[in-house]
Each structure stands twice: as structure tokens, then as C-alpha cells.
Write a protein that holds these residues in place. Sequence first.
Motif, short mmCIF file in Angstrom:
data_model
loop_
_atom_site.label_atom_id
_atom_site.label_comp_id
_atom_site.label_asym_id
_atom_site.label_seq_id
_atom_site.Cartn_x
_atom_site.Cartn_y
_atom_site.Cartn_z
N VAL A 1 0.78 -1.06 0.09
CA VAL A 1 -0.15 0.01 -0.08
C VAL A 1 1.03 1.17 0.10
O VAL A 1 0.82 2.26 -0.85
CB VAL A 1 -1.04 0.07 1.26
CG1 VAL A 1 -1.78 1.40 1.26
CG2 VAL A 1 -1.88 -1.06 1.15
N GLY B 1 2.22 1.82 -3.37
CA GLY B 1 1.21 2.22 -4.38
C GLY B 1 1.16 3.74 -4.15
O GLY B 1 0.93 4.60 -5.04
N VAL B 2 1.31 4.31 -2.83
CA VAL B 2 1.07 5.79 -2.61
C VAL B 2 2.37 6.36 -3.06
O VAL B 2 2.38 7.36 -3.58
CB VAL B 2 0.95 6.11 -1.10
CG1 VAL B 2 0.93 7.42 -1.03
CG2 VAL B 2 -0.31 5.40 -0.63
N ALA C 1 2.00 6.79 -6.75
CA ALA C 1 1.14 7.78 -7.06
C ALA C 1 1.65 8.99 -7.23
O ALA C 1 1.20 10.04 -7.67
CB ALA C 1 -0.32 7.86 -6.18
N SER D 1 -3.89 7.26 -9.56
CA SER D 1 -5.09 6.41 -8.52
C SER D 1 -4.80 4.99 -8.74
O SER D 1 -4.86 4.28 -7.65
CB SER D 1 -6.17 6.98 -9.44
OG SER D 1 -6.39 6.42 -10.60
N ILE E 1 -2.46 2.93 -5.91
CA ILE E 1 -2.99 3.02 -4.45
C ILE E 1 -4.26 2.05 -4.45
O ILE E 1 -3.96 0.98 -3.76
CB ILE E 1 -3.73 4.49 -4.36
CG1 ILE E 1 -2.61 5.48 -4.16
CG2 ILE E 1 -4.28 4.43 -2.76
CD1 ILE E 1 -3.01 7.05 -4.03
#
Length: 386
Positions: A36, A39-40, A43, A341, A344
Motif C-alpha cells: 500500500v 502504491g502511494v 502515485a 490513482s 493506490i
Amino acid sequence: MALYVILLAALLNHSSFKGNKILMSLFAIDLGASPVTIGVLYAMYSMFPILLSYYAGRIADRFGFRLPVMLASCGAIASLTLPYFFPSLTTLFVSATIAGMCNIFYVVAVQHAVGAHGGGTERTRNYSIFSICIGVTSLAGPVFTGFAIDGIGHRATFLFLAALPAVTVLMLLLLHPAVLPRRLHSERRSARRGMLDLLANVRLRRLLIATAFLETGMEVFTFLMPIYGHSIGLTASQIGLVMGSFALALMLVRTVMPALVRHSSEERVFSLSMLVAGAACVGLSFAASLMPLLAMSFVLGLGAGCGAPLSMVLAYNRSPDGRAGEAIGLRQMVNKSMEASMPIVLGFLSATLGFMPVYWIGALILAGGGWLMHGDARRGSVNRDS
């Protein structure tokens, strides 16, 4: 000569950027980041470009190639040297943000310069050559980065990648302005309007939707593969080879793309490309070792290879007179929205559902894009489309 300057700048900067994203993921894992968090982090490359892409297009329309690319290259150097001196997760987030902000001005300026270098079938050929060059960077960036990490470590690899945009800056400083790409002064600007005016163009809007589907499907591969490869025990070098297999297929299929378009149309080739990529995504969900991953990544590259260059061609062709840079910037805004997007979302889904369902979702999205472009092709030629 100008086209070769464009290609060399793309080769250097894009290799660095592709390697940067792989390096960031693997360094973040080494620092203990979760999927996670990664993922951020991914982004952040696209957060500000969502806001800046359209304006990067207007700058490309006004200033052309040299100034945006030089400034973007300087920003890339800064973003890559930060993690070397301050190796922490916080620094990685700052670095990714700077890299994304600067890269969007380079990307839009280069894509606009390629389109302005010729018209009609020559434009399709030029975008094909450019896309082959990008395929080379997608092969070289991850592969060399993977081997560099294993050989000299994460921090030193940042400096290795920073050297590439530094060469671009040096080249643009030393070359005579006469050999650099210039804006076509014969292109007359239409009355200045805003982004909503472009979005009202039905043909362009359908293309942007299909581009969003393509980019979403590709994020499933580019974001998940380093994490998935690490989870099944692949080394950084092996992960780089898997990414390189995808890039090799991109280059191969793009060499025949102009011939495919001549015997069909941009929309039909785009449609088939996305359908094949969707099928390969299904295959990736069952690949659990190096060789199957190499094979499925190669098939995915064969399928997706024509998508990006054809979306560039169609964005340029469907733009109003004098606003090609804006249309390309708008296309990049869509891409960056997906890039911001989807990591994330994918990081959350892969952490909660596992990898296989996410690959299947990617396959459905790619198939949806193929269906949309198939409908576009059935409406007839671009000139009759409304």
C-alpha cells in the motif's frame, strides 16, 4: 537531424525515468514499505502531472522542444540525487514528486515535437520510430537498473540514473539551435479556448477514454510486477529481465505497426492490441516462476505495443489546428490520473485479495478498451467520425 535529437533525448531521459520507478519500488521494499505504501509512492509520480499536463501542452505549443526538455532534465537530476544523500522513505516520496512534475514537461514536449516533424503517414512512421525508442528505454532502464542494484547497491544506482538526463542537458547546451527541433510556425493557432472545449470534441473524448483503459491495464503490469516478483523470490536482476521481456516485445511489434495501419486503420489495430493484452493479463495470473513470467510479459508487450503510439497519433490527428500540444497534454493528464490513482487501488486490492484477482481486473479493463476502439473503427474513417 532534429528527429535524431528528439530520439536521443527520449532514449536518455526515459531510460532514467523507467529505471527510477523500478529502483524506487525495490528500495522502498528494502526500507520495509508495504504494498500500500509503495502504491502511494507510485502515485506521487503522477499527482502533480494531473494538474500540469494540459499546461505543459500549452508550453510546448508556445516554446517548442528545447526549453521544456532542458528544465525537465535538470529536475530529473535533482530528484535522483536526493535519495543518494538522504536515503529514507520520506525522501523517496519527495523525489518521486519532483520526478513526476518535471517529467511531464519533457514527455509532452517530446511527443509534440515528434508529431510536428511530419504529417499523414509520415507522422505515423515517426511515432512508430519514437515508440520503438521508448521500447528500448523500457528494456534498458529496468534491466540495467536491476543489475546495477545487485552490483553496486540502491544508493549508487540513483547516481547512475542521474547521469543520463545530465547528458541530455549537456547535449542541448552544446548543439547549435539550427539542429534542434523547432515549433512549426506555419501552424496557425485556433481561437484560444480552454480544456472543456477540447473535451467537447467527441472523437478526442472517445480516444481519451480508451487511453485511460490502456493505461490502467498497463499499471497492473508495471506496478505489480516488481512486488509480485519479489513475493515469489525473484532477484532484482530477474525482475528487470521480466520487465525487459515486455519492452523487447514492444519494440518488435512497433516495427510492423505502420504496415498494420496501412492495411487496416489506427482504430482497428488499437482495438486488437488491447484485446491481446487483456488475454496476456489472464496468463500472467497463472505465472508463478521466471520462465512463465518472461513468456507472458512478452505476449503482453506484443499486445500492448501499438496502443501508446497509436493513441499519440490519434490525439495529434484529432486535435484542433494549432492545439496539438494541448491535446497531447490532455492525453497525458488522463494517463497521469490513472498512474496516480491505480497504484493506490492496486496496492490495496493486492494486499487484500491477492495478485490473481487484480490481474483479472486488468484483463477486463483492457478488453473494455478494445471493445470501445472496435466501435470507433466501425463508425468509419477518422474524417467521417463525429
